[in-house]
Design a protein around this motif. Sequence first.
Motif, mmCIF file in Angstrom:
data_model
loop_
_atom_site.group_PDB
_atom_site.id
_atom_site.type_symbol
_atom_site.label_atom_id
_atom_site.label_comp_id
_atom_site.label_asym_id
_atom_site.label_seq_id
_atom_site.Cartn_x
_atom_site.Cartn_y
_atom_site.Cartn_z
ATOM 1 N N ILE A 23 61.942 38.298 45.713
ATOM 2 C CA ILE A 23 61.391 39.182 46.753
ATOM 3 C C ILE A 23 61.862 40.610 46.505
ATOM 4 O O ILE A 23 61.072 41.554 46.491
ATOM 5 N N PHE A 24 63.158 40.773 46.302
ATOM 6 C CA PHE A 24 63.709 42.118 46.138
ATOM 7 C C PHE A 24 63.219 42.773 44.850
ATOM 8 O O PHE A 24 62.949 43.986 44.825
ATOM 9 N N ALA A 25 63.063 42.001 43.784
ATOM 10 C CA ALA A 25 62.600 42.554 42.503
ATOM 11 C C ALA A 25 61.230 43.210 42.666
ATOM 12 O O ALA A 25 60.958 44.233 42.026
ATOM 13 N N HIS A 26 60.393 42.644 43.508
ATOM 14 C CA HIS A 26 59.078 43.254 43.772
ATOM 15 C C HIS A 26 59.253 44.679 44.295
ATOM 16 O O HIS A 26 58.578 45.609 43.835
ATOM 17 N N TYR A 27 60.143 44.863 45.253
ATOM 18 C CA TYR A 27 60.348 46.189 45.856
ATOM 19 C C TYR A 27 61.039 47.152 44.899
ATOM 20 O O TYR A 27 60.739 48.346 44.897
ATOM 21 N N VAL A 28 61.944 46.637 44.077
ATOM 22 C CA VAL A 28 62.597 47.487 43.076
ATOM 23 C C VAL A 28 61.551 48.047 42.117
ATOM 24 O O VAL A 28 61.541 49.242 41.814
ATOM 25 N N SER A 67 59.177 27.447 51.863
ATOM 26 C CA SER A 67 59.464 28.526 50.907
ATOM 27 C C SER A 67 60.099 29.708 51.618
ATOM 28 O O SER A 67 59.714 30.049 52.739
ATOM 29 N N VAL A 68 61.036 30.357 50.948
ATOM 30 C CA VAL A 68 61.656 31.562 51.493
ATOM 31 C C VAL A 68 60.626 32.689 51.443
ATOM 32 O O VAL A 68 60.076 32.997 50.385
ATOM 33 N N CYS A 69 60.353 33.274 52.618
ATOM 34 C CA CYS A 69 59.348 34.342 52.691
ATOM 35 C C CYS A 69 59.950 35.675 53.115
ATOM 36 O O CYS A 69 59.237 36.671 53.221
ATOM 37 N N PRO A 95 55.659 40.056 49.834
ATOM 38 C CA PRO A 95 54.482 40.882 50.106
ATOM 39 C C PRO A 95 53.392 40.178 50.918
ATOM 40 O O PRO A 95 52.775 40.795 51.773
ATOM 41 N N GLY A 96 53.188 38.903 50.720
ATOM 42 C CA GLY A 96 52.153 38.189 51.458
ATOM 43 C C GLY A 96 52.569 37.739 52.844
ATOM 44 O O GLY A 96 51.792 37.099 53.546
ATOM 45 N N CYS A 97 53.766 38.076 53.261
ATOM 46 C CA CYS A 97 54.288 37.580 54.542
ATOM 47 C C CYS A 97 54.475 38.674 55.581
ATOM 48 O O CYS A 97 55.093 38.439 56.618
ATOM 49 N N THR A 98 53.951 39.854 55.338
ATOM 50 C CA THR A 98 54.103 40.941 56.299
ATOM 51 C C THR A 98 53.073 40.806 57.417
ATOM 52 O O THR A 98 52.057 40.137 57.274
#
Length: 176
Positions: A23-28, A67-69, A95-98
Motif C-alpha cells: 500500500i505504502f509503495a504505491h504512494y511513494v 485482505s488488508v485494505c 487505492p481502490g478502497c478510498t
Amino acid sequence: MPAEPQPVVRAAVPADAGPVAAIFAHYVATSVATFEEVAPTAADWRQRLGDLAARNLPFLVAEDGGSVCGYAYASPWRPKSAYRYTVEDSVFLSPGCTGRGIGSALLGSLLAGCAAAGARQVIAVIADTGSDASAALHRRFGFTQAGLLSGVGRKHGRWIDTLLMQRELEPRGPTR
C-alpha cells in the motif's frame, strides 16, 4: 438489499507487513502524500511495528474480505523526552478502497488507541497533494489547523507544502 459488509479494524501483526508495504509503495512511487522517496520493505515495516508496540503505540489495519485494505499508526512526534505525550498519526488506504469510510474507521480506532496509550496530542502532517481528502478526514475527527509549512519538501520535481493539524485527547493513561 443486504448491507455491504464493513471492514474489520484490528491490531496489525507481523504478517501484515507485506500488504502494508505494498500500500505504502504505491504512494511513494505515485504521489507526494509521503515524503519518502524509497519504499520501506516488509522487513522495515515489521521493525516499525515492533518499535511502536514496544512504545505501546497503536498500529492498526483494516481488512475487507480477508485482505488488508488500509492501515494507520501513531508514532512519536519528536525524539526529545518532553514530547513523549504527543504523537503523529499516519493513515493510508489501498487505492481502490478510498471513499468507503475505511479511513474514518481507522482514524477513529487509532485515536482511541492513542488515548489509551496516554497520548495528549495527536499531530497530522498532511502534504499538499492537491486533494482535501486527508484534511477533511481529520477535520471530521476534531483536528484543527495548527500551521502551514511552505515548500518544505521536494518530490516528483515540485516543492510541497505541509499542513499541520492537531487534536487534543483526554488520555486514560499516565499524566506525568
